[in-house]
Write an enzyme that holds these catalytic residues in place. Structure first.
Site, PDB file in Angstrom:
ATOM      1  N   CYS A  98      29.405  44.028  55.848  1.00 56.13           N
ATOM      2  CA  CYS A  98      29.323  45.098  56.846  1.00 56.13           C
ATOM      3  C   CYS A  98      30.569  45.093  57.724  1.00 56.13           C
ATOM      4  CB  CYS A  98      28.076  44.887  57.696  1.00 56.13           C
ATOM      5  SG  CYS A  98      27.852  46.149  58.961  1.00 56.13           S
ATOM      6  N   CYS A 110      30.588  46.803  60.770  1.00 61.69           N
ATOM      7  CA  CYS A 110      30.203  47.318  62.089  1.00 61.69           C
ATOM      8  C   CYS A 110      30.773  46.419  63.188  1.00 61.69           C
ATOM      9  CB  CYS A 110      28.687  47.443  62.217  1.00 61.69           C
ATOM     10  SG  CYS A 110      27.823  45.917  62.638  1.00 61.69           S
ATOM     11  N   ASP A 123      13.923  60.112  60.209  1.00 59.32           N
ATOM     12  CA  ASP A 123      14.063  59.453  61.513  1.00 59.32           C
ATOM     13  C   ASP A 123      13.082  58.302  61.566  1.00 59.32           C
ATOM     14  OD1 ASP A 123      11.529  61.084  62.066  1.00 59.32           O
ATOM     15  OD2 ASP A 123      11.735  59.844  63.850  1.00 59.32           O
ATOM     16  N   CYS A 168      29.213  42.878  63.215  1.00 57.42           N
ATOM     17  CA  CYS A 168      29.597  41.997  62.105  1.00 57.42           C
ATOM     18  C   CYS A 168      31.075  41.639  62.126  1.00 57.42           C
ATOM     19  CB  CYS A 168      29.201  42.630  60.777  1.00 57.42           C
ATOM     20  SG  CYS A 168      27.396  42.692  60.572  1.00 57.42           S
ATOM     21  N   HIS A 222      24.150  47.008  64.654  1.00 55.52           N
ATOM     22  CA  HIS A 222      24.205  46.722  63.218  1.00 55.52           C
ATOM     23  C   HIS A 222      23.165  47.535  62.439  1.00 55.52           C
ATOM     24  CE1 HIS A 222      24.447  44.900  59.342  1.00 55.52           C
ATOM     25  NE2 HIS A 222      23.132  44.811  59.370  1.00 55.52           N
ATOM     26  N   ASP A 254      10.663  66.204  68.443  1.00 60.45           N
ATOM     27  CA  ASP A 254       9.368  66.339  67.783  1.00 60.45           C
ATOM     28  C   ASP A 254       8.459  67.149  68.708  1.00 60.45           C
ATOM     29  OD1 ASP A 254       8.645  64.659  69.808  1.00 60.45           O
ATOM     30  OD2 ASP A 254       7.973  63.019  68.518  1.00 60.45           O
TER      31      ASP A 254
END
Lengths: 374, 374
Positions: free
Chosen positions: B305, B307, B267, B310, B336, B93
């Site tokens: 999930c 991931c 973002d 999880c 997660h 940015d």
């Protein structure tokens, strides 16, 4: 029998020994450094990362887990291994050291120790029987008897009284221990810095025939030379066919000196604690990463290291992360320090195999100047 | 040309588009969520973990890196990619939003903004030219022009003045930008919540022919419905052959609604910030892990999930880690939440491909009750 110690080789230069410890969750090559996961997590690390750095066994703390989240919850979760997602061996201490360290917040009697929680001030009572109940619920492969750890310095009468109580408590622990098939109970040798008391403690505990023996009451503030002296006369008192664990010791020099004196297992929060404070153990000594001299140092933390941190990041980046209070700082520094000690013990084992442990020590310290204060 | 936007498909149900953004560090599939690495690290994560969860691009903050460790140091390190060990695309940015958020600590003139560091109170001056110097030194694939972000609410005269200055600064940025071959400079559309001002800003910036356009001044405290309304009339003002980036937006509902309105890039610090505070975004809504009801909940954080968190840990364990203030809590919850948003955008892309984005939105929110307050 929960564990079996296999003596592979005795060093020709020193009292060191190479061994294998067979446990319900796998084989541990000794001498070994065990990372500490006080609250069911080795701080800042995942189990996979510990495996990547070849950690073979970790330690967790009974006192902390009893208070939070509670041993019954851990048992409901399927035991500590499952709760924390670690399928290799675990050792739990007995909480003895932690409750005695509470000072004014605890009261010792023959029955046990009354103390106040460091978290919320609530009152609790730990006895040998209660500690066995907790450690049985946690389900570690190796568990410690509830002992009384005398402070340093302490007069002989105090230390004698304390070691004799430790023996009586060891008997009670042995009787209360419910899961001898899967959990090996170690007795803890006390006796402070007094040779005859160490002899008495070792004799009494060895008579009880534990599957392993811990050496407690060291690294409690005494000079390192004194600790080495105590080890010099204590390890020969212990049976050769059982593992020996020196509790709470984790500086590189003390690991090497301990192995030389026949110690098989070590643990300490030092590598992870100093990592979070921005200090690294390296092959060329201590590196305090916040120092201004590393601002534009685009070399690895340790020039002789192949850990994830050293392979991918520079001192300048690590210093930036530390100054910016980023979690990745604790992660990378912990990764390096744990890898460093685990790798050090691997080198120690190779040196024992090749009957050159004293030579290895000398080579190591030729580079590792200025680190003995750790 | 540093980047090229390839339009793959326009959704038949909505204004959404499927695209590919070609950059010097690889191809990004859009619409995309970009994790934020404010201080040259996505908090609590390693680059490898971000890759494992298929993060394609990350954002870093010019304001923070300028102050610490300094853009010149990053340049000496070989640029931001090398400094932080991330070889995929990066977006920086301009620091505009940060310096304007400093309130009393900054003073805006036509030349630029004088401000005091939030770290040590030291005085600094950022101008369009200075920001280009900093972003060129950092070396991100996509960089932002220095803009003035009006607060919400703000009266029309203030917002008009601010957008016109943003256009003048965009011209100065374009002239000062030194590395057009490897870094794509985006103009930032301002204009607050006023349709004619958004039209003016878009028209002025599009005339300058930037390789991409950001939509700034949203998610600054206005109701979400108002943000969607602004998007409704702003994205159609932007060229179809350029990427569109909605700055600072990262709640699941806003990602879906933004994509529906033709936004390609998003973002936000939200997923990592709330993770560190113990809050998870899950397929069945928000989970505040410290709540007592999870004490003995031995199920995964999100039942739908896959991931790392999880697959390997329970809510009971995550609650324990959070209550015990363990770093692993921040790591697992961040893992997660980032995976959740990255995976959400993957599902959004699939839905666009199959012309069923509105259906996907309805299915998603049927489960995701009570989350809109995020």
């Amino acid at each position: 029998m929960a564990i079996r110690y296999e003596l592979i080789k005795e060093c020709k230069q020193t009292g060191a020994r190479l061994g294998r410890l067979h446990t319900p969750h796998g084989i541990i090559e000794t001498p070994i450094f065990m990372p500490v996961g006080t609250q069911a997590t080795v701080k800042a690390m995942t189990p996979e990362e510990l495996k990547d750095m070849q950690a073979q066994i970790i330690l967790s703390n009974t006192y902390h887990l009893y208070l939070r989240p509670g041993h019954e919850l851990v048992k409901e979760a399927g035991g500590l291994h499952k709760f924390m997602n670690w399928d290799r061996p675990i050792l739990t201490d007995s909480g003895g050291f932690q409750v005695f360290s509470l000072g004014d917040l605890r009261k010792i009697t023959e029955e046990g120790v009354e103390f106040q929680s460091h978290i919320d001030g609530s009152k609790h009572f730990l006895s040998p029987e209660k500690v066995m109940e907790i450690e049985n619920a946690l389900g570690a492969d190796i568990i410690m008897a509830f002992d009384e750890c005398a402070p340093y310095p302490a007069d002989k009468a105090y230390v004698k009284n304390s070691l004799e109580r430790t023996t009586r408590w060891a008997v009670r622990c042995k009787e209360a221990h419910k899961n001898t098939e899967n959990q090996a109970l170690f007795g803890i040798v006390q006796g402070g810095m007094y040779q005859d008391l160490r002899e008495q403690s070792a004799r009494e505990l060895v008579a009880l025939d534990f599957p392993g023996y811990s050496i407690g009451g060291l690294s409690v503030g005494e000079p390192k030379e004194l600790m080495y002296e105590v080890l010099d006369y204590t390890t020969p008192l212990l049976p050769k066919d059982k593992p020996r664990y020196l509790m709470g010791v984790g500086s590189p020099d003390a690991l090497i000196e301990g192995a030389i004196r026949g110690v098989d297992m070590f643990d300490c929060v030092l590598p992870t604690r100093i990592a979070r404070n921005g200090t690294a153990m390296t092959s060329i000594g201590k590196v305090v990463i916040k120092n201004a001299k590393y601002t534009r140092d685009f070399t690895p933390l340790d020039p002789n290291c192949d850990c994830y941190c050293c392979k991918n990041y520079t001192r300048a980046y690590l210093r930036h992360l530390y100054k910016a209070d980023e979690i990745l700082s604790s992660r990378l520094m912990s990764t390096h320090n744990l890898h460093f000690l685990i790798n050090l013990m691997k080198q120690v084992r190779e040196a024992i195999m090749n009957d050159r442990l004293l030579d290895f020590r000398n080579e190591f310290f030729a580079n590792y100047y200025g680190e003995t204060q750790l």
